[in-house]
Each structure stands twice: as C-alpha cells, then as structure tokens.
Design a protein around this motif. Structure first.
Motif, PDB file in Angstrom:
ATOM      1  N   MET A  86       0.846  -1.166   0.000  1.00 39.70           N
ATOM      2  CA  MET A  86       0.000   0.000   0.000  1.00 39.70           C
ATOM      3  C   MET A  86       0.895   1.233   0.000  1.00 39.70           C
ATOM      4  N   GLY A  87       0.688   2.157  -0.917  1.00 38.40           N
ATOM      5  CA  GLY A  87       1.501   3.352  -1.055  1.00 38.40           C
ATOM      6  C   GLY A  87       0.917   4.508  -0.257  1.00 38.40           C
ATOM      7  N   VAL A  88       1.709   5.537  -0.148  1.00 38.69           N
ATOM      8  CA  VAL A  88       1.290   6.741   0.562  1.00 38.69           C
ATOM      9  C   VAL A  88       0.509   7.594  -0.430  1.00 38.69           C
ATOM     10  N   SER A  89      -0.649   8.070   0.012  1.00 42.26           N
ATOM     11  CA  SER A  89      -1.481   8.857  -0.899  1.00 42.26           C
ATOM     12  C   SER A  89      -0.924  10.265  -1.063  1.00 42.26           C
ATOM     13  N   SER A  90      -1.236  10.884  -2.170  1.00 38.09           N
ATOM     14  CA  SER A  90      -0.753  12.245  -2.431  1.00 38.09           C
ATOM     15  C   SER A  90      -1.352  13.226  -1.420  1.00 38.09           C
ATOM     16  N   PHE A  91      -2.531  12.954  -0.927  1.00 37.78           N
ATOM     17  CA  PHE A  91      -3.154  13.822   0.078  1.00 37.78           C
ATOM     18  C   PHE A  91      -2.306  13.846   1.354  1.00 37.78           C
ATOM     19  N   THR A  92      -1.787  12.708   1.792  1.00 42.60           N
ATOM     20  CA  THR A  92      -0.953  12.629   2.991  1.00 42.60           C
ATOM     21  C   THR A  92       0.348  13.398   2.796  1.00 42.60           C
ATOM     22  N   ILE A  93       0.931  13.303   1.626  1.00 38.04           N
ATOM     23  CA  ILE A  93       2.171  14.023   1.336  1.00 38.04           C
ATOM     24  C   ILE A  93       1.929  15.526   1.358  1.00 38.04           C
ATOM     25  N   ILE A  94       0.853  15.979   0.761  1.00 36.65           N
ATOM     26  CA  ILE A  94       0.537  17.414   0.723  1.00 36.65           C
ATOM     27  C   ILE A  94       0.275  17.946   2.121  1.00 36.65           C
ATOM     28  N   VAL A  95      -0.502  17.218   2.936  1.00 38.27           N
ATOM     29  CA  VAL A  95      -0.799  17.651   4.300  1.00 38.27           C
ATOM     30  C   VAL A  95       0.488  17.699   5.135  1.00 38.27           C
ATOM     31  N   THR A  96       1.350  16.706   4.980  1.00 35.10           N
ATOM     32  CA  THR A  96       2.622  16.683   5.714  1.00 35.10           C
ATOM     33  C   THR A  96       3.484  17.874   5.310  1.00 35.10           C
ATOM     34  N   PHE A  97       3.564  18.139   4.015  1.00 39.98           N
ATOM     35  CA  PHE A  97       4.350  19.276   3.532  1.00 39.98           C
ATOM     36  C   PHE A  97       3.801  20.590   4.083  1.00 39.98           C
ATOM     37  N   LEU A  98       2.502  20.773   4.084  1.00 38.29           N
ATOM     38  CA  LEU A  98       1.902  21.999   4.614  1.00 38.29           C
ATOM     39  C   LEU A  98       2.161  22.155   6.113  1.00 38.29           C
ATOM     40  N   CYS A  99       2.144  21.077   6.864  1.00 43.78           N
ATOM     41  CA  CYS A  99       2.426  21.149   8.306  1.00 43.78           C
ATOM     42  C   CYS A  99       3.881  21.556   8.556  1.00 43.78           C
ATOM     43  N   VAL A 100       4.790  20.995   7.798  1.00 43.97           N
ATOM     44  CA  VAL A 100       6.201  21.340   7.948  1.00 43.97           C
ATOM     45  C   VAL A 100       6.432  22.798   7.530  1.00 43.97           C
ATOM     46  N   ALA A 101       5.777  23.235   6.453  1.00 39.07           N
ATOM     47  CA  ALA A 101       5.921  24.618   5.998  1.00 39.07           C
ATOM     48  C   ALA A 101       5.382  25.594   7.036  1.00 39.07           C
ATOM     49  N   LEU A 102       4.250  25.296   7.648  1.00 40.31           N
ATOM     50  CA  LEU A 102       3.686  26.165   8.685  1.00 40.31           C
ATOM     51  C   LEU A 102       4.588  26.199   9.917  1.00 40.31           C
ATOM     52  N   ALA A 103       5.180  25.066  10.273  1.00 47.87           N
ATOM     53  CA  ALA A 103       6.110  25.038  11.411  1.00 47.87           C
ATOM     54  C   ALA A 103       7.332  25.909  11.092  1.00 47.87           C
ATOM     55  N   GLY A 104       7.826  25.838   9.869  1.00 50.00           N
ATOM     56  CA  GLY A 104       8.956  26.671   9.464  1.00 50.00           C
ATOM     57  C   GLY A 104       8.617  28.150   9.527  1.00 50.00           C
ATOM     58  N   LEU A 105       7.441  28.526   9.081  1.00 51.38           N
ATOM     59  CA  LEU A 105       6.999  29.929   9.151  1.00 51.38           C
ATOM     60  C   LEU A 105       6.890  30.403  10.592  1.00 51.38           C
ATOM     61  N   ALA A 106       6.470  29.510  11.492  1.00 53.22           N
ATOM     62  CA  ALA A 106       6.328  29.887  12.893  1.00 53.22           C
ATOM     63  C   ALA A 106       7.690  30.182  13.535  1.00 53.22           C
ATOM     64  N   PHE A 107       8.760  29.551  13.042  1.00 55.64           N
ATOM     65  CA  PHE A 107      10.091  29.750  13.622  1.00 55.64           C
ATOM     66  C   PHE A 107      10.887  30.886  12.977  1.00 55.64           C
ATOM     67  N   ILE A 108      10.367  31.512  11.933  1.00 52.34           N
ATOM     68  CA  ILE A 108      11.083  32.610  11.266  1.00 52.34           C
ATOM     69  C   ILE A 108      11.437  33.757  12.224  1.00 52.34           C
ATOM     70  N   PRO A 109      10.527  34.199  13.099  1.00 51.77           N
ATOM     71  CA  PRO A 109      10.902  35.303  13.999  1.00 51.77           C
ATOM     72  C   PRO A 109      12.044  34.958  14.960  1.00 51.77           C
TER      73      PRO A 109
END
Length: 109
Positions: free
Chosen positions: A1-24
């Motif tokens: 069973m492979g990883v769905s594209s929806f899971t990859i997109i959600v994971t990427f968005l969570c990591v991107a939001l965490a990165g934005l939170a640490f910019i300051p």
C-alpha cells in the motif's frame, strides 16, 4: 500500500507552517559588524604648515605605503605641524607582516 498524495501534501503543509512559525526566532543582522585590521602612522613637524606636511611627508608616505599587499583603503590627514596616515587592510592580511613592512618603508623614506 503506497502513501497517498493527500498525505504528502498535508505533511508538507504542516512542515511549511512550522517553518513559518520559527522565522521570527532566526537571528538576522542586516549590517554585520566587522572591523578590518588597521595601521595608523602619526608624525609631527612642529612649525610647518599643513601644505608643507602634505607635500613633504603625507603624500610620500601614502605612495610608498600603497605598495603593501592587502591594503584595502588609505586615508590621511595633514594639519599644521602634524599628520597621520591610516591603512585599512584586507581581512586576510597578516597584520604583523604589514606592520613590519610599513616600519621598513618608513625607515627607508
């Protein structure tokens, strides 16, 4: 069973939001403080005008000191009976070697 594209997109968005939170929290220096090594030669000839100091000492020293390797900038000032020349050196220049070379040039001049 492979990883769905929806899971990859959600994971990427969570990591991107965490990165934005640490910019300051990132340390940023818009104009970093960096002082370059300098040598200053000062001299006096009491009773002489600034014009004589400039012609007889300052201009000659500047032309001779300009031969030192690693000089980034030369500044000088001449006044009535006094003068000085400041050499700003490149950050990779050996200050002790430049000082020795400058003292040799002054003795020869």
């Amino acid at each position: 069973m492979g990883v769905s594209s929806f899971t990859i997109i959600v994971t990427f968005l969570c990591v991107a939001l965490a990165g934005l939170a640490f910019i300051p929290l990132l340390p940023i220096k818009l104009s970093p403080l960096r002082t370059l090594p300098r040598l200053t030669l000062s001299y006096s000839m009491p009773g002489n005008s600034a014009r004589v100091i400039e012609m007889e000492v300052t201009s000659r020293l500047e032309s001779m000191l300009a031969r030192i390797k690693g000089i980034k900038e030369i500044n000088s000032t001449s006044g009535n009976g006094w003068g000085y020349v400041t050499l700003e050196l490149d950050k990779h220049t050996n200050i002790d070697a430049a000082r020795f070379e400058a003292s040799t040039i002054v003795r020869q001049t």
